[in-house]
Structures are given as C-alpha cells and as structure tokens.
Design a protein around this motif. Structure first.
Motif, short mmCIF file in Angstrom:
data_model
loop_
_atom_site.label_atom_id
_atom_site.label_comp_id
_atom_site.label_asym_id
_atom_site.label_seq_id
_atom_site.Cartn_x
_atom_site.Cartn_y
_atom_site.Cartn_z
N LEU A 1 40.85 35.61 24.07
CA LEU A 1 40.27 36.82 24.64
C LEU A 1 40.78 37.03 26.06
O LEU A 1 40.97 38.17 26.50
CB LEU A 1 38.75 36.75 24.61
CG LEU A 1 38.09 36.70 23.23
CD1 LEU A 1 36.57 36.70 23.35
CD2 LEU A 1 38.55 37.89 22.37
N GLN A 2 40.99 35.94 26.79
CA GLN A 2 41.58 36.05 28.13
C GLN A 2 42.94 36.75 28.02
O GLN A 2 43.24 37.67 28.80
CB GLN A 2 41.76 34.66 28.75
CG GLN A 2 40.48 33.95 29.14
CD GLN A 2 40.75 32.59 29.77
OE1 GLN A 2 41.89 32.24 30.05
NE2 GLN A 2 39.68 31.82 30.00
N ASN A 3 43.75 36.30 27.10
CA ASN A 3 45.08 36.89 26.93
C ASN A 3 44.99 38.36 26.51
O ASN A 3 45.81 39.18 26.92
CB ASN A 3 45.88 36.11 25.89
CG ASN A 3 46.21 34.70 26.36
OD1 ASN A 3 46.30 34.46 27.56
ND2 ASN A 3 46.35 33.77 25.43
N GLU A 4 43.99 38.67 25.70
CA GLU A 4 43.79 40.06 25.26
C GLU A 4 43.40 40.95 26.44
O GLU A 4 43.87 42.09 26.56
CB GLU A 4 42.71 40.11 24.19
CG GLU A 4 42.52 41.48 23.57
CD GLU A 4 41.48 41.49 22.45
OE1 GLU A 4 40.88 42.55 22.21
OE2 GLU A 4 41.26 40.41 21.84
N LEU A 5 42.56 40.43 27.33
CA LEU A 5 42.11 41.20 28.50
C LEU A 5 43.24 41.35 29.52
O LEU A 5 43.36 42.38 30.18
CB LEU A 5 40.90 40.52 29.14
CG LEU A 5 39.61 40.60 28.33
CD1 LEU A 5 38.59 39.57 28.82
CD2 LEU A 5 39.02 42.01 28.43
N PRO B 1 43.27 38.37 37.35
CA PRO B 1 42.98 38.38 35.91
C PRO B 1 41.79 39.29 35.61
O PRO B 1 40.84 39.34 36.39
CB PRO B 1 42.65 36.92 35.61
CG PRO B 1 42.20 36.34 36.91
CD PRO B 1 42.95 37.07 37.97
N ARG B 2 41.84 39.99 34.50
CA ARG B 2 40.72 40.85 34.12
C ARG B 2 39.59 40.05 33.46
O ARG B 2 38.51 40.58 33.25
CB ARG B 2 41.20 41.94 33.14
CG ARG B 2 42.09 42.99 33.77
CD ARG B 2 42.29 44.18 32.82
NE ARG B 2 43.08 45.25 33.41
CZ ARG B 2 44.39 45.39 33.27
NH1 ARG B 2 45.06 44.50 32.55
NH2 ARG B 2 45.03 46.39 33.84
N TRP B 3 39.86 38.79 33.14
CA TRP B 3 38.89 37.97 32.40
C TRP B 3 38.08 37.03 33.31
O TRP B 3 37.30 36.20 32.82
CB TRP B 3 39.60 37.15 31.32
CG TRP B 3 40.86 36.47 31.80
CD1 TRP B 3 42.13 36.95 31.71
CD2 TRP B 3 40.95 35.19 32.45
NE1 TRP B 3 43.02 36.06 32.26
CE2 TRP B 3 42.32 34.98 32.72
CE3 TRP B 3 40.03 34.22 32.82
CZ2 TRP B 3 42.78 33.82 33.35
CZ3 TRP B 3 40.48 33.07 33.45
CH2 TRP B 3 41.83 32.88 33.71
N LYS C 1 33.32 46.02 26.68
CA LYS C 1 33.87 47.28 26.20
C LYS C 1 35.30 47.09 25.71
O LYS C 1 35.71 47.64 24.67
CB LYS C 1 33.84 48.32 27.33
CG LYS C 1 34.34 49.70 26.90
CD LYS C 1 34.24 50.70 28.05
CE LYS C 1 34.75 52.07 27.63
NZ LYS C 1 34.67 53.06 28.74
N ALA C 2 36.08 46.27 26.45
CA ALA C 2 37.47 46.04 26.06
C ALA C 2 37.57 45.20 24.80
O ALA C 2 38.44 45.43 23.94
CB ALA C 2 38.22 45.36 27.21
N ILE C 3 36.65 44.22 24.66
CA ILE C 3 36.71 43.31 23.51
C ILE C 3 36.00 43.90 22.30
O ILE C 3 36.37 43.68 21.14
CB ILE C 3 36.09 41.94 23.88
CG1 ILE C 3 36.90 41.28 25.02
CG2 ILE C 3 36.03 41.01 22.67
CD1 ILE C 3 38.35 41.03 24.69
N GLY C 4 34.93 44.66 22.56
CA GLY C 4 34.19 45.28 21.47
C GLY C 4 32.95 44.52 21.06
O GLY C 4 32.24 44.94 20.13
#
Length: 678
Positions: free
Chosen positions: A293-297, A304-306, A102-105
């Motif tokens: 994507l880790q950094n984006e999350l 960590p959210r990732w 959902k966060a990444i799309g």
C-alpha cells in the motif's frame, strides 16, 4: 500592486528559508523553532500554489535541505531519502488518514513510532556485513560517514540469522541525555561553546573528521525502516521484528494502530511521557504498515504520501522575571542569568534561565518584573522566548546589560566579532583566579581528586594559594584542621579538612606530577588551547621552553593551528606574570616536557608537505605520520615554504591553484611512494 505585494512576500520567505536551511543543515545552528519554520514553509507553499506565475525551480519548497559537508565523499542514495510532512494537531492527522483511505478505498493499518530528535542515517549491508553509512544530505545524495558510524556500538558490523543478501536499513543517530551533559561539560572545560541540544551534538559528532574522537561521544542509533529488493515481509512492523533478530537495535516503543482514535491515544500518551525517556523525541511518526500500500500511495516530490510526522509543541511556561544576575567565568566571560519565580516545565522546576549575552537581552526587550514565557531549548536548556508586554508595568525600567564586572568593578570589554562581554582583569578578578585553579585540577587537566570548588574557595579565603603554583606548596600542617564556615551562619561548617581528606588531597597533588605534559598545558587555561590543541602543540614542541619561545611562523606552520591560536599562545608566554608562573611550576615536579619522537629516517629532513584529498592506499593521517617519521614537516596550507603538495582525489582547487602559482611541486600518491622508497 496586489501581485507585486505577493511576489515580494514570496521572495522574502524564500530568502529567509534559504538562510535558515543553511544554518540548520550545514552549520547545525538552528535559528528558530521547528514550529515557526514549518509555518513559514507552509505559507510559501500556499502562496506558490495560488500564484504559479511566480514559480521558481530553486525555491526552498522544491528541495530537501542539505547537510552535506565538503569534508566527506558524497554518495548517491539507491532509494531517495526524503523528509516527512509535519503536522501539529489532530485535525491534520485526520486529513492524512482521510487522504490515505480515499486513495486506497478502505481503512488501513498504521504503525506509530517515536520521532527521535537526532540525525538521519542510511546503512547498507551486503551478505550480512556492514559496508556503508550515508547521511540524508539533499535526499538524492549524502555524505559517506562509514568510518564514524562504525564507532557506534549499537550498530552491528556483522549480522546473524536469515537476512537478505543486500539491503538498506534507515534510522536515527542520537545522543542520550546523559552523554549530552557530559559532552557539554567537556566543551566548556575546553573553552568551547556548549551544544544547544542533543540533536546538534549528534549531527556535529557524526561530521567530525577523526573517528577516534567520534567514538568518545557516546552516540546511539535506533533503526526503523528496511529497504531492498528481497524483504522478508510486505508488512513494515514484521520487517522491524525480523531486523531485530538479525542484531539491529529496533525500537520497542512503537504500536500498530487500526484506527484514528488509537493514533491519537498514542500521541497523547507520549506527549506527556516523553520527559521520562533517556533521550529526546520531538514527535510521533505515523506510517502505513503495508508496504504494498505504501508503494501504491507513492511519493510527492519531497515526501512519502504513506507517512507523516506529528510534532509536539515545545512546552512553555509563564512566570515572573525576578532579576538578572551576572556570572563571571574562568576566561572572564560574563553570562547573564534570568532569576525566575519557580515554575513547572517539562517535568522539572525551573528557577533560572540563561540569557547568553547582551544581544539576547536587547532582542527580548526585557524590563524589570516582566512576565515572561519560558521554553526548554532542545527540551533541556531553559530559555526565555519572549516577554508579555501587555502585562508590563508602564513605569518598569528596561534591563540594561552591565558595564562593569560585578566581582571586581573593572570596566567590561566586548572584543570585535564576539557576542559576549569579558572582564579583562584576569590577574585579580576573584572568579577568574579561582576558575583557573578549578580548571587546572580538573579531570582533563592534572586530575587532582578531592579538589572541588569548596576546597578552592577555602584555600583562597585562607590565603594559601593565589595561583596554580601554590597547590604544590601545600603541606599537611597547612591543611589539617582547616575549616570554612557559612558567612551567614557561623555555626554551619561548609568544608573542613580532617585527617583522611588532608591525606587524599596531598596524595592527589603528588600523583598530578606524573600527568603528561599535554594535560598540564591544557590545565594552564591558555585561551583557545583546548585538550586537542594542547596535544598538537606538545607533539610539535616537546617542552615548555620550546613552546614558550615559538614564533608565529612556527606555530601556524603546524596543521590544525591557525593564527588565532598562535596569537593566543604567543600572548600568554609574553606575559611576565605567566613567565614567572611557568618558572615556579618548573620546580614542582610537574611534567613539562615529552620524549622527542625518534624518526625512521631523515630522508624528508628540511622538507615540508601539504597533504590534500583522498587516497587509495593511505588515509591522510597515515601519510602525515609517514612524513613525520622520516623527518618531514606537515603544513596545513600551501605557501612558499611548501616543498610538495601531495594531491589525492578531490584535492581543493584553491590549493592546486596556489601550488601552481608558487611553483610548488605537485605529486600524487604513487609519486609519494616512489619518493619514500628512494
């Protein structure tokens, strides 16, 4: 009233979790299972979220538990070293996946890795050279354990290939199962309590003060995450393989997964196969593979959210308690053992489980013929976790801890501050007498080959030995042809001395006469005198006569010798039977003395030093060796007898305060060098 009840529950959870954190991270003594702990933490998180008016910046939910020890220099992490959120079922893994997508799309690729049951470490490399190792600590800073980590052979000190100029690599220091068994055998031989599981053993090993001792522990390290400004790839799995080429021990048992089904298949596979690994794992870690994507999350305050970890449930078996028996150890310690109806657990058949002591039996509220649940603590040591009271016969008798020794009938004692009961009849209780001989001939003591438990039983049965001195009265004629038969089957021979076995034993006995004094002293089995303490005592008292006449003041003046050990040594040598034993041993040819160390000078003669803190040019041990080599004496604590307190950085404030109060001269490293060169 409702609000007050909620606040009381929050306060209760905070207090309990703070205590559990201290036991787990500081003392390395976990009190409950990870599953129970996580559920308590989740309840507190939910209550605080629903009731923000009770927020507290010092709540356990606002920090990562600490394993910092004051014995090590603390170092700030360049990148926070946070913990992972835990899950216990597929639904929670699905929730994690849904949050990420959902966060990444869009769907993402994951890496699934084994979750090693050890202690976290962060390693820093500069220009291909290992420069620092730091524990997780509180996530912001940890203990510098570089010297200890250098002893782990699987960690490279120099790299090969095209590595970045500067980076960190993180992983887990662990203890293979085979090494765990060896360490516990040694601890029990030294009179120490065994570690509960490999994780505790690894954490305890990493915090040892002497790196030479750490090197003996057989630690290993798997590395699984690369950090830096100039990484070779934006893909985590590619960084792992690149790190492997530089010389790091990177796990091979990870998998790149492209779907939730693949993640669940990986978890399911290792939930069964983990028992075939030579080390312990307690779950699976799932990470987003793309570092961008880790950094984006990003991160929450503590995780960590990732990434997330899936924790395996401890395997549990259900079986019948047949009886409780009691073992008497060499020191007279009574260990209750649960005898169980055989049951399969974690790939092995379990028939027995340790109950540890009377308090454990009372806490479990065990009754005769109870149906009980059994787990393997740390996946290795079987333990009863609870009794099924609903299946209990209403007339079943409660299991009561025994009051007399099952071997000699002596009334048991429970020393103040001890959890265990002991048989005080160390002069006549058969298992204690035999245990003393088995300890004396063991590898860490006088190391007599071919002198196992069966031989000890046979020699006691035939009246050939009563204590360790009798070993040296054995002859070929006394041994050859000696046979022990099974008391229940007279036709079955348990052990028999033939020509070769007789000669082997006598050769081993003769060779033991060349074993050094510290080993012999350890072999005597003096309470609290393990192998390391025996070496310290022999270093300060070079023969058995000097040691046997040492006073309390002389003993506690030695670094690493406290009142407990000193009292035990004095009590041992004050006993008439022990005095007679020592006299008999003097005539055997055993080494009961060491050569006195020559000194470089006597400039520190009659001077006593306390060395505290950290230094620029010397380690503490090097300073102490210099003091001794020039005729001085090292003390563990400041007293009126202290001539100098050599104070480095981070010297304990209590030592400084006491030195000032007693007018003890305080000197720094430069002052000491000047004193040495006078």
């Amino acid at each position: 009233m409702m609000n007050q009840n909620i606040k009381n529950r929050i306060d209760s959870l905070r207090e309990s979790l703070n205590k559990l954190n201290h036991y787990y991270y500081v003392l390395n003594q976990p009190q409950i299972s990870d599953f129970e702990y996580d559920h308590m933490m989740k309840e507190l998180v939910d209550l605080e979220k629903a009731n923000p008016e009770f927020a507290d910046p010092n709540s356990p939910t606002q920090r990562v538990g600490s394993d910092i020890s004051n014995d090590f220099v603390q170092v700030a992490h360049k990148y926070p070293m946070l913990s992972l959120g835990n899950t216990y079922n597929e639904a929670e893994i699905a929730d994690f996946h849904n949050r990420v997508t959902k966060a990444i799309g869009h769907d993402v690729e994951y890496v699934c890795e084994l979750k090693y049951d050890g202690t976290s470490i962060s390693l820093t490399y500069e220009n291909g050279t290992f420069v620092r190792a730091v524990t997780r600590g509180d996530g912001e800073k940890g203990d510098d354990v570089t010297a200890n980590v250098k002893t782990i052979k699987s960690i490279p000190l120099k790299l090969q290939g095209d590595f970045p100029d500067s980076f960190e690599i993180r992983g887990e220091i662990l203890l293979p199962n085979a090494e765990f068994v060896k360490i516990n055998e040694k601890r029990e031989a030294d009179g120490d309590s065994p570690f509960a599981n490999p994780r505790n053993a690894a954490a305890g090993s990493l915090k040892m003060k002497k790196s030479a001792e750490v090197a003996q522990r057989g630690l290993d390290c798997f590395l699984y995450y690369l950090l830096g400004e100039n990484l070779p790839s934006d893909i985590h799995s590619e960084n792992l393989e690149k790190s492997r080429s530089w010389g790091f021990k990177i796990p091979t048992l990870y998998k790149v997964c492209k779907s939730l089904d693949e993640i669940n298949d990986f978890i399911s596979y290792w939930d069964k196969e983990r028992h075939n690994l030579p080390f312990e794992i307690d779950g699976i870690v799932i990470k987003v593979n793309n570092i961008n994507l880790q950094n984006e999350l990003g991160y929450t305050a503590k995780s960590p959210r990732w990434a997330i970890s899936y924790k395996f449930q401890a395997e549990e078996a259900y079986t019948k308690l047949l009886s409780v028996s009691y073992q008497v150890g060499r020191t007279g310690k009574i260990t209750p053992v649960a005898n169980l109806e055989p049951v399969q657990l974690a790939g092995t058949t379990v028939k027995r489980a340790s109950l540890h002591n009377a308090d454990i039996i009372e806490q479990l509220n065990l009754h005769e013929n109870d149906m009980v649940y059994v787990e393997k603590g740390g996946e290795i040591i079987p333990k009863i976790t609870k009794a099924d009271e609903s299946a209990r016969h209403p007339m079943a008798n409660k299991i009561e801890f025994i009051s007399i020794c099952p071997e000699c009938g002596t009334e048991l004692v429970r020393p103040e501050g001890e959890a265990a009961h002991f048989c005080p009849n160390d002069k006549a209780c058969p298992p204690q007498l035999k245990g003393k001989v088995e300890h004396f001939v063991s590898r860490k003591a006088v190391n007599i080959d071919s002198f196992g438990e069966q031989v000890v039983d046979l020699l006691f049965e035939k009246g050939l030995i009563k204590d360790v001195s009798g070993i040296y009265d054995l002859t070929y004629d006394k041994l050859n042809g000696l046979t022990r038969v099974n008391p229940d089957d007279k036709n079955k021979v348990i052990y028999s001395f033939q020509e070769k076995s007789t000669q082997n034993l006598l050769s081993g006995i003769e060779a033991s006469k060349n074993i050094p004094f510290p080993n012999v002293l350890f072999g005597l089995g003096i309470k609290h005198v393990g192998a390391t303490v025996a070496k310290v005592l022999c270093k300060n008292f070079n023969n058995i006569d000097k040691l046997s006449s040492a006073s309390m003041e002389e003993l506690i003046a030695i670094d690493d010798i406290g009142p407990k050990v000193a009292e035990s040594v004095i009590n041992y040598f004050s006993d008439e039977d022990n005095k007679n034993l020592i006299e008999r041993l003097k005539g055997t040819g055993l080494q009961l003395e060491t050569e006195e160390k020559t000194t470089d000078s006597d400039k520190f003669k009659d001077l006593s030093f306390v060395v505290s803190g950290t230094f620029t040019n010397f380690s503490r041990d090097e300073l102490k060796n210099l003091i001794e080599s020039h005729g001085g004496k090292n003390l563990s604590g400041v007293s009126k007898k202290t001539s100098y307190l050599v104070a480095g950085e981070k010297t304990g404030p209590s030592k400084l305060e006491k030195a000032e109060k007693l007018n003890v001269t305080i000197i720094n490293e430069s002052d000491f060098i000047e004193l040495l060169e006078k």
